[in-house]
Design a protein around this motif. Structure first.
Motif, PDB file in Angstrom:
ATOM      1  N   SER A 188      21.260  35.786  31.397  1.00 41.78           N
ATOM      2  CA  SER A 188      20.463  34.651  31.867  1.00 41.78           C
ATOM      3  C   SER A 188      19.844  33.878  30.709  1.00 41.78           C
ATOM      4  O   SER A 188      19.436  32.731  30.862  1.00 41.78           O
ATOM      5  N   GLN A 189      19.800  34.519  29.534  1.00 38.28           N
ATOM      6  CA  GLN A 189      19.209  33.868  28.367  1.00 38.28           C
ATOM      7  C   GLN A 189      20.235  33.113  27.520  1.00 38.28           C
ATOM      8  O   GLN A 189      19.867  32.481  26.530  1.00 38.28           O
ATOM      9  N   LEU A 244      13.289  47.506  31.703  1.00 36.33           N
ATOM     10  CA  LEU A 244      14.392  47.215  32.610  1.00 36.33           C
ATOM     11  C   LEU A 244      15.418  48.321  32.472  1.00 36.33           C
ATOM     12  O   LEU A 244      15.720  48.770  31.357  1.00 36.33           O
ATOM     13  N   THR A 246      11.905  44.677  27.080  1.00 42.60           N
ATOM     14  CA  THR A 246      12.100  43.250  26.850  1.00 42.60           C
ATOM     15  C   THR A 246      11.097  42.719  25.830  1.00 42.60           C
ATOM     16  O   THR A 246      10.113  43.375  25.479  1.00 42.60           O
ATOM     17  N   ALA A 283      21.567  45.403  35.786  1.00 47.00           N
ATOM     18  CA  ALA A 283      20.350  44.603  35.666  1.00 47.00           C
ATOM     19  C   ALA A 283      20.158  44.109  34.233  1.00 47.00           C
ATOM     20  O   ALA A 283      19.770  42.953  34.007  1.00 47.00           O
ATOM     21  N   ILE A 284      20.424  44.984  33.271  1.00 46.42           N
ATOM     22  CA  ILE A 284      20.245  44.613  31.857  1.00 46.42           C
ATOM     23  C   ILE A 284      21.213  43.508  31.463  1.00 46.42           C
ATOM     24  O   ILE A 284      20.834  42.516  30.819  1.00 46.42           O
ATOM     25  N   GLN A 293      22.583  31.749  37.725  1.00 43.66           N
ATOM     26  CA  GLN A 293      22.578  32.313  39.069  1.00 43.66           C
ATOM     27  C   GLN A 293      22.692  31.204  40.098  1.00 43.66           C
ATOM     28  O   GLN A 293      22.128  30.125  39.951  1.00 43.66           O
ATOM     29  N   HIS A 298       8.259  44.307  29.163  1.00 40.01           N
ATOM     30  CA  HIS A 298       8.646  44.897  30.448  1.00 40.01           C
ATOM     31  C   HIS A 298       9.829  45.839  30.255  1.00 40.01           C
ATOM     32  O   HIS A 298      10.685  45.621  29.385  1.00 40.01           O
ATOM     33  N   ASN A 352      22.726  41.288  33.369  1.00 36.81           N
ATOM     34  CA  ASN A 352      22.374  40.022  34.002  1.00 36.81           C
ATOM     35  C   ASN A 352      21.120  39.424  33.372  1.00 36.81           C
ATOM     36  O   ASN A 352      21.017  38.199  33.228  1.00 36.81           O
ATOM     37  N   HIS A 353      20.172  40.264  32.976  1.00 38.26           N
ATOM     38  CA  HIS A 353      18.972  39.766  32.287  1.00 38.26           C
ATOM     39  C   HIS A 353      19.346  39.114  30.961  1.00 38.26           C
ATOM     40  O   HIS A 353      18.879  38.010  30.646  1.00 38.26           O
ATOM     41  N   SER A 387      26.248  47.252  26.552  1.00 40.42           N
ATOM     42  CA  SER A 387      25.079  46.396  26.322  1.00 40.42           C
ATOM     43  C   SER A 387      24.932  46.043  24.848  1.00 40.42           C
ATOM     44  O   SER A 387      24.468  44.949  24.509  1.00 40.42           O
TER      45      SER A 387
END
Length: 241
Positions: A76-77, A64, A58, A69-70, A87, A62, A72-73, A17
């Motif tokens: 997405s940015q 995470l 985040t 999951a991290i 997606q 939030h 993909n989060h 990450s």
């Protein structure tokens, strides 16, 4: 505020990450979590109840958890640079499929070896776990070698977040007394060595070893766990216990 990535040392899979954040160029901060001492503390369990890294606080406050999951989060940015994809596209599905394999089968292959390292057990059990772990790691590498084929990166001609995650797990072969020889998997060995020369990978290594290093991405410094908890409390408007 900048997101905070909680990364685990020594040799946490959160390494991937950090690499991903450097590649993506997103602003971020880091919070160092010593494993298992700090990871299992009541303080960190406010961040992650299962006492694992990585976790991400985040920018909007939030929490995470879990690498898949991290990543993909984060991806997405930043879908315009080929590291991640929108997606619903075939490219996203291929990336998600590879990340899922790395996060389950490839990561899980090392589970017996981690247990062996972290627990005191008898010689017979040690031998059985080591043999079982070696068999799992060998199969995972053989399968990934076949999936890689002749392409330079896990998804083809261009690196992706899957390669960032791979960089953090592949080094475990050496951490566990060279349980396998990467030379037996020449395509994966070439990928691993290519990644070791990458500035973001070198940055992540330096961060783990607390060495002076300059970010080529959006690194904004490190915060303590106490500071991160204060920020979480401010975001959720809850008092820190």
């Amino acid at each position: 505020m900048s997101p905070i990535l909680f990364y685990g040392v020594p040799s946490g899979c959160s390494f991937g990450s950090i690499v991903a954040l450097e590649w993506l160029g997103l602003p971020y901060r880091l919070c160092r979590i010593e494993m298992p001492e700090v990871a299992t503390s009541e303080a960190y369990r406010r961040i992650n109840p299962v006492a694992e890294t990585p976790s991400l606080l985040t920018a909007d406050g939030h929490l995470l958890r879990e690498s898949l999951a991290i990543l993909n989060h984060l991806g997405s940015q930043a879908t315009s640079n080929g590291l991640a994809f929108a997606q619903g596209t075939p490219e996203f599905d291929r990336l998600n499929q590879m990340l899922a394999y790395l996060n389950t089968t490839y990561f899980g292959a090392f589970a017996p070896l981690w247990y062996l390292l972290e627990h005191s057990i008898g010689d017979t059990e040690k031998q059985a776990l080591r043999e079982y772990g070696r068999a799992l790691v060998e199969k995972a590498h053989a399968d990934l070698e076949a999936m890689l084929g002749d392409q330079p990166w896990l998804l083809g001609g261009q690196r992706s977040l899957a390669d960032a995650y791979f960089a953090g797990i592949a080094r475990w072969t050496r951490y566990h007394d060279d349980v396998i020889d990467l030379a037996d998997y020449p395509r994966l060995k070439a990928l691993y060595e290519r990644l070791q020369d990458d500035p973001a990978v070198r940055f992540a290594h330096a961060i783990e070893h607390q060495q002076a290093v300059t970010s080529a991405g959006g690194f904004r410094g490190e915060v303590t766990l106490a500071e991160a908890l204060d920020q979480l409390a401010e975001a959720t408007q809850e008092p820190v216990q």
